[in-house]
Motif scaffolding. Sequence first.
Motif, PDB file in Angstrom:
ATOM      1  N   ARG A  69      -5.895   5.953 -10.509  1.00  0.00           N
ATOM      2  CA  ARG A  69      -6.400   7.054  -9.628  1.00  0.00           C
ATOM      3  C   ARG A  69      -7.115   6.384  -8.685  1.00  0.00           C
ATOM      4  N   HIS A  70      -8.236   5.476  -9.176  1.00  0.00           N
ATOM      5  CA  HIS A  70      -9.001   4.773  -7.875  1.00  0.00           C
ATOM      6  C   HIS A  70      -8.853   3.553  -7.716  1.00  0.00           C
ATOM      7  N   VAL A  71      -7.594   3.003  -8.026  1.00  0.00           N
ATOM      8  CA  VAL A  71      -7.331   1.603  -7.712  1.00  0.00           C
ATOM      9  C   VAL A  71      -6.762   1.476  -6.389  1.00  0.00           C
ATOM     10  N   ASP A  72      -7.077   0.708  -5.327  1.00  0.00           N
ATOM     11  CA  ASP A  72      -6.547   0.665  -4.059  1.00  0.00           C
ATOM     12  C   ASP A  72      -6.251  -0.698  -3.865  1.00  0.00           C
ATOM     13  N   LEU A  73      -5.800  -1.120  -2.415  1.00  0.00           N
ATOM     14  CA  LEU A  73      -5.368  -2.448  -2.119  1.00  0.00           C
ATOM     15  C   LEU A  73      -6.248  -3.491  -2.259  1.00  0.00           C
ATOM     16  N   SER A  74      -7.347  -3.057  -2.049  1.00  0.00           N
ATOM     17  CA  SER A  74      -8.522  -4.061  -2.113  1.00  0.00           C
ATOM     18  C   SER A  74      -8.990  -4.742  -3.655  1.00  0.00           C
ATOM     19  N   ASP A  75      -8.722  -3.895  -4.662  1.00  0.00           N
ATOM     20  CA  ASP A  75      -8.628  -4.207  -6.072  1.00  0.00           C
ATOM     21  C   ASP A  75      -7.302  -5.044  -6.272  1.00  0.00           C
ATOM     22  N   PHE A  76      -6.403  -4.596  -5.825  1.00  0.00           N
ATOM     23  CA  PHE A  76      -4.973  -5.279  -5.952  1.00  0.00           C
ATOM     24  C   PHE A  76      -4.974  -6.650  -5.587  1.00  0.00           C
ATOM     25  N   ALA A  77      -5.633  -7.039  -4.200  1.00  0.00           N
ATOM     26  CA  ALA A  77      -5.802  -7.973  -3.598  1.00  0.00           C
ATOM     27  C   ALA A  77      -6.783  -8.858  -4.547  1.00  0.00           C
ATOM     28  N   SER A  78      -7.858  -8.441  -5.005  1.00  0.00           N
ATOM     29  CA  SER A  78      -9.071  -9.285  -5.646  1.00  0.00           C
ATOM     30  C   SER A  78      -8.678  -9.834  -6.914  1.00  0.00           C
ATOM     31  N   SER A  79      -7.830  -9.049  -7.641  1.00  0.00           N
ATOM     32  CA  SER A  79      -7.552  -9.073  -8.967  1.00  0.00           C
ATOM     33  C   SER A  79      -6.057  -9.756  -8.961  1.00  0.00           C
ATOM     34  N   GLY A  80      -5.221  -9.693  -8.058  1.00  0.00           N
ATOM     35  CA  GLY A  80      -4.129 -10.023  -8.242  1.00  0.00           C
ATOM     36  C   GLY A  80      -2.923  -8.806  -8.557  1.00  0.00           C
ATOM     37  N   PRO A  81      -1.579  -8.858  -8.150  1.00  0.00           N
ATOM     38  CA  PRO A  81      -0.787  -7.663  -8.474  1.00  0.00           C
ATOM     39  C   PRO A  81      -0.435  -7.551 -10.036  1.00  0.00           C
ATOM     40  N   ASP A  82      -0.692  -8.498 -10.944  1.00  0.00           N
ATOM     41  CA  ASP A  82      -0.169  -8.367 -12.074  1.00  0.00           C
ATOM     42  C   ASP A  82      -0.870  -7.428 -13.027  1.00  0.00           C
ATOM     43  N   ASP A  83      -2.133  -7.166 -12.747  1.00  0.00           N
ATOM     44  CA  ASP A  83      -2.998  -6.269 -13.851  1.00  0.00           C
ATOM     45  C   ASP A  83      -2.544  -5.080 -13.546  1.00  0.00           C
ATOM     46  N   PHE A  84      -2.637  -4.587 -12.057  1.00  0.00           N
ATOM     47  CA  PHE A  84      -2.070  -3.086 -11.889  1.00  0.00           C
ATOM     48  C   PHE A  84      -0.635  -2.894 -12.126  1.00  0.00           C
ATOM     49  N   LEU A  85       0.144  -3.500 -11.754  1.00  0.00           N
ATOM     50  CA  LEU A  85       1.568  -3.455 -12.020  1.00  0.00           C
ATOM     51  C   LEU A  85       2.069  -3.487 -13.509  1.00  0.00           C
ATOM     52  N   ASN A  86       1.749  -4.490 -14.408  1.00  0.00           N
ATOM     53  CA  ASN A  86       1.700  -4.578 -15.563  1.00  0.00           C
ATOM     54  C   ASN A  86       1.156  -3.231 -16.497  1.00  0.00           C
ATOM     55  N   HIS A 136       0.818  -1.185  -0.035  1.00  0.00           N
ATOM     56  CA  HIS A 136      -0.003   0.035  -0.111  1.00  0.00           C
ATOM     57  C   HIS A 136       0.804   1.158   0.074  1.00  0.00           C
ATOM     58  N   ARG A 137       2.113   1.214   0.742  1.00  0.00           N
ATOM     59  CA  ARG A 137       2.658   2.505   1.067  1.00  0.00           C
ATOM     60  C   ARG A 137       3.408   2.791  -0.467  1.00  0.00           C
ATOM     61  N   LEU A 138       3.943   1.606  -1.080  1.00  0.00           N
ATOM     62  CA  LEU A 138       4.738   1.726  -2.185  1.00  0.00           C
ATOM     63  C   LEU A 138       3.824   1.946  -3.580  1.00  0.00           C
ATOM     64  N   CYS A 139       2.638   1.848  -3.440  1.00  0.00           N
ATOM     65  CA  CYS A 139       1.743   1.562  -4.668  1.00  0.00           C
ATOM     66  C   CYS A 139       0.770   2.706  -4.577  1.00  0.00           C
ATOM     67  N   PHE A 140       0.142   2.803  -3.367  1.00  0.00           N
ATOM     68  CA  PHE A 140      -1.324   3.523  -3.562  1.00  0.00           C
ATOM     69  C   PHE A 140      -1.286   4.751  -2.619  1.00  0.00           C
ATOM     70  N   ASP A 141      -0.394   4.854  -1.421  1.00  0.00           N
ATOM     71  CA  ASP A 141      -0.319   6.026  -0.572  1.00  0.00           C
ATOM     72  C   ASP A 141       0.057   7.157  -1.081  1.00  0.00           C
ATOM     73  N   GLN A 142      -1.042   7.929  -1.324  1.00  0.00           N
ATOM     74  CA  GLN A 142      -0.977   9.423  -1.939  1.00  0.00           C
ATOM     75  C   GLN A 142      -0.105  10.426  -0.896  1.00  0.00           C
ATOM     76  N   SER A 143      -0.024  10.137   0.268  1.00  0.00           N
ATOM     77  CA  SER A 143       0.841  10.834   1.086  1.00  0.00           C
ATOM     78  C   SER A 143       2.175  10.541   0.845  1.00  0.00           C
ATOM     79  N   ASN A 144       2.576   9.367   0.250  1.00  0.00           N
ATOM     80  CA  ASN A 144       4.075   8.979  -0.250  1.00  0.00           C
ATOM     81  C   ASN A 144       4.443   9.458  -1.481  1.00  0.00           C
ATOM     82  N   ARG A 145       5.237  10.547  -1.254  1.00  0.00           N
ATOM     83  CA  ARG A 145       5.526  11.243  -2.850  1.00  0.00           C
ATOM     84  C   ARG A 145       6.053  10.158  -3.615  1.00  0.00           C
TER      85      ARG A 145
END
Length: 323
Positions: A115-132, A69-78
């Motif tokens: 912009r609207h993806v979060d950790l729950s989407d990441f967990a449900s569909s797996g990491p590959d879709d988002f990261l790819n 979450h911190r590396l991918c989705f945390d908008q407070s982390n520049r």
Amino acid sequence: MLSRVADSLYWMTRYLERAANTATIVGVHFNLELEQPRDSGRGRWERIFRALHQDAAGVDTLSTDAAVHRLCFDQSNRGSIVSSIRMARDNARQVREQISSEMWENLNRIYHDVRHVDLSDFASSGPDDFLNSIKDGARMFRGVTDSTMNHGEGWQFIALGQFLERGVNLAALVDQHFLHFPATSVRPGSGFDSSDYLEWIGLLKCATAFEAYCKVYTASIVPERVAEFLLLNETFPHSLRFAADRIETALKAVSDLSPSRRANKVLRLAGRLRASLRFAGIEEIFSEGVHRTLTDFVRQCGDIHSGIYQAFITYPIEAALEA
């Protein structure tokens, strides 16, 4: 070229390169966690955070989900992927008249996809879709840029941002890896833990270099050869030497298009960086220390970054009148 335009083009591509690098590293290490015993990955996330130039304090206490979450989705982390994509788009929006419509549409699409993806989407569909989607979007943006934008001064600032960011990121990644793992041969069956062997393969994959490495050295993973390939190979686009070559080439092109005495210092810095890798041997690097070589590379890149600003972006008006 106006300094504000050069600045925005430079940072647009640095942020996009940063997002793609983070996506690659997170994806590789996420999969390594699935392939290895739980205890074998101790310290992995701390190493990743350090390789990504992020605060690693307390990272070992985080769960995998919290670290992702911190590396991918945390908008407070520049330094997160979502923040980097947002800042790349913000910089592109400021120079829309300087980039092609295809470039803007491509980057805007990446932004709205994440912009609207979060950790729950990441967990449900797996990491590959988002990261790819991040990695593929960045590659497509580079291709669209090369094929739809004039290869003039603005294009050269884009190249500067891309290869400075890529070089610094790779140097940090390799440095953290060599600090954590001994620089010895780690072939399966040679008495080394097989998890270490997977970690070395992971390093190559984080640099998108595994297949390219195997074509040069076969699949025998030897740290000296890994270092030689990632640091000194002149034809692989993610090596330090390739990045140094492109940095100097782009700076020479900018200086030729806009001759100025202010550029001489940063040109010398880029030439010194390129020469330090062009004439280096891997035996010499291991003798002096891989860590020393990589920290010196990062320092020189920082000097070049400062030199670019002094020569082309934040120079005083008096210097412009004297140029």
